[in-house]
Motif scaffolding. Structure first.
Motif, PDB file in Angstrom:
ATOM      1  N   GLY A 189       0.667  -1.222   0.068  1.00  0.00           N
ATOM      2  CA  GLY A 189      -0.091  -0.071   0.148  1.00  0.00           C
ATOM      3  C   GLY A 189       0.810   1.301  -0.151  1.00  0.00           C
ATOM      4  N   GLY A 190       0.357   2.480  -0.309  1.00  0.00           N
ATOM      5  CA  GLY A 190       0.685   3.467  -0.265  1.00  0.00           C
ATOM      6  C   GLY A 190      -0.127   4.584  -0.683  1.00  0.00           C
ATOM      7  N   TYR A 191      -0.907   5.618   0.213  1.00  0.00           N
ATOM      8  CA  TYR A 191      -1.770   6.423  -0.247  1.00  0.00           C
ATOM      9  C   TYR A 191      -1.489   7.775   0.346  1.00  0.00           C
ATOM     10  CZ  TYR A 191      -3.819   2.040   0.330  1.00  0.00           C
ATOM     11  OH  TYR A 191      -3.905   0.410   0.164  1.00  0.00           O
ATOM     12  N   ALA A 192      -0.189   8.419  -0.035  1.00  0.00           N
ATOM     13  CA  ALA A 192       0.205   9.701   0.310  1.00  0.00           C
ATOM     14  C   ALA A 192      -0.734  10.815  -0.343  1.00  0.00           C
ATOM     15  CB  ALA A 192       1.721   9.774   0.051  1.00  0.00           C
ATOM     16  N   GLU A 193      -0.530  11.796   0.251  1.00  0.00           N
ATOM     17  CA  GLU A 193      -1.273  12.977  -0.540  1.00  0.00           C
ATOM     18  C   GLU A 193      -0.586  13.499  -1.885  1.00  0.00           C
ATOM     19  OE1 GLU A 193      -4.091  14.496   0.288  1.00  0.00           O
ATOM     20  OE2 GLU A 193      -4.394  13.847   2.419  1.00  0.00           O
ATOM     21  N   ARG A 194       0.524  13.178  -1.701  1.00  0.00           N
ATOM     22  CA  ARG A 194       1.460  13.709  -2.934  1.00  0.00           C
ATOM     23  C   ARG A 194       2.023  12.368  -3.678  1.00  0.00           C
ATOM     24  NH1 ARG A 194       5.973  18.063  -2.258  1.00  0.00           N
ATOM     25  NH2 ARG A 194       6.959  16.150  -1.316  1.00  0.00           N
TER      26      ARG A 194
END
Length: 299
Positions: A274-279
Motif C-alpha cells: 500500500g501507499g496513499y500519500a497526499e502527493r
C-alpha cells in the motif's frame, strides 16, 4: 535485475475514489527516470493460470472475478467496482509476483512493481485486494518443488490478515506483520508474529522495533525465500497510515530488511503493497528508494 509491472492494465474508478490507481504507472516511470532500471528491464506479466489461483482461492470466487458476477456486498467489501480492467489487472498482478519470486530464486532478488495484496482471503477480497499474490506465488513454487520454507515480512501499515489466515497452521510459512495497532483491518487474524505500533510512531521507534524482531524472524523461519511487502503507507504523509515515518526512515527500513536477507544469502521477492500519500511524488520516491536499496543489497 529486472522488474515486473502490470501498470498498463488499470481500473476505471469513479471520481473521488480513495485509491490512487495512477501510482503504478507513476512508479514505473519514476524507476526508469531515476536510472534504477532501464525501460526494457521492466516486463509485463502474462495472466496467471486459473490452476495457480485454485491453489489458494475457491473456484467460486475466482469465477466471480473472471465473469463479473461478484455480488454487490462483495464489491463494497473489495472497494473496487468490477470491470474488465479489474479482472485483467488482478490476473496479471498475481503473475507478476510469481515471476518476481522465480527471479529471486534464480538471481537472488526479484520485484513486482505492484502486488502485496495481503487482505485477500480464499473466498473473498477486501481492502483493495482481489487475489493474494504472495500466497499464490508461494503455493506455485512449492507445487513445482522449487522451495519449501518461506518467510513473509509484511511492513505495510495494515495487518496482512488474508495472508495470516491463508497460512495459519502452516509450519513451512512464517508470517510476520508489523502494523498500526489502531488501523484497518479491525478484525485481526493471527500471523506467526504480529507487532502492533501506536499512532504517531516515527523513525527511531519504528526502526528500533524492527531491529528487535527481524533477525529472530529470519532465524526462526530459516526461509529459502523471503517475500517482502514494502508498503509506503507507514509514511507520515499517508492519508490512511496513522504512523509518522519519513522518506529516509522508510529507506532505512528497506535497507535493514534487504540487508538482513542478503547477509544470510536468502533470496527476496519484493512487492510494493500500500501507499496513499497526499502527493504522488512521495509515493514514487518511497517505492523507487526500495528498488534502489534492493539493487544495492543484491547487486
Amino acid at each position: 535485475m529486472r522488474a515486473w509491472s502490470s501498470a498498463r492494465f488499470s481500473v476505471a474508478l469513479p471520481a473521488g475514489h480513495r485509491f490512487p490507481i495512477a501510482k503504478y504507472q507513476a512508479v514505473r516511470d519514476g524507476v526508469v527516470a531515476r536510472g534504477l532500471l532501464p525501460a526494457d528491464a521492466i516486463h509485463e506479466p502474462d495472466r496467471v493460470e486459473r490452476t495457480a489461483l485454485a491453489l489458494v482461492h475457491t473456484p467460486e470466487y475466482v469465477a466471480s472475478i473472471e465473469d463479473g458476477t461478484l455480488p454487490e456486498p462483495a464489491v463494497r467489501r473489495l472497494g473496487f467496482p468490477w470491470g474488465p480492467g479489474l479482472r485483467e489487472r488482478s490476473f496479471r498482478t498475481v503473475q507478476g509476483t510469481v515471476e518476481a519470486a522465480r527471479d529471486a530464486l534464480a538471481t537472488g532478488a526479484g520485484i513486482n512493481l505492484a502486488g502485496g495484496t495481503h487482505h485477500a482471503f480464499a473466498e473473498r477480497g477486501e481492502g483493495f485486494c482481489v487475489f493474494n499474490d504472495v500466497a499464490v506465488a508461494t503455493r506455485v513454487l512449492q507445487r513445482e518443488g522449487q522451495l519449501r520454507r518461506v518467510a513473509v515480512v509484511d511492513l505495510d501499515v495494515h495487518q496482512g490478515n488474508g495472508t495470516a489466515r491463508l497460512f495459519e497452521g502452516d509450519e513451512d510459512v512464517h508470517t510476520f506483520s508489523m502494523h498500526g495497532e489502531r488501523n484497518y483491518p479491525f478484525h485481526r487474524e493471527r500471523s506467526r508474529l504480529d507487532v502492533e505500533l501506536p499512532d504517531g510512531t516515527g523513525d527511531e521507534a519504528y526502526l528500533a522495533t524492527l531491529d528487535r524482531h527481524l533477525d529472530e524472524v529470519l532465524d526462526d523461519a530459516a526461509p529459502e525465500l523471503v517475500f517482502y511487502l514494502a508498503g509506503a503507507d507507514p509514511f507520515a504523509g499517508d492519508r490512511f497510515g496513522r504512523l509518522a515515518l519519513s522518506v529516509d526512515g522508510l529507506r532505512a527500513r528497506d535497507r535493514r530488511v534487504l540487508g538482513a536477507c542478503a547477509r544470510r544469502g536468502v533470496p527476496v521477492a519484493v512487492t510494493l503493497a500500500g501507499g496513499y500519500a497526499e502527493r504522488m511524488e512521495d509515493i514514487v520516491a518511497i517505492h523507487a528508494n526500495t528498488v534502489e536499496e534492493l539493487r544495492a543489497a543484491y547487486g
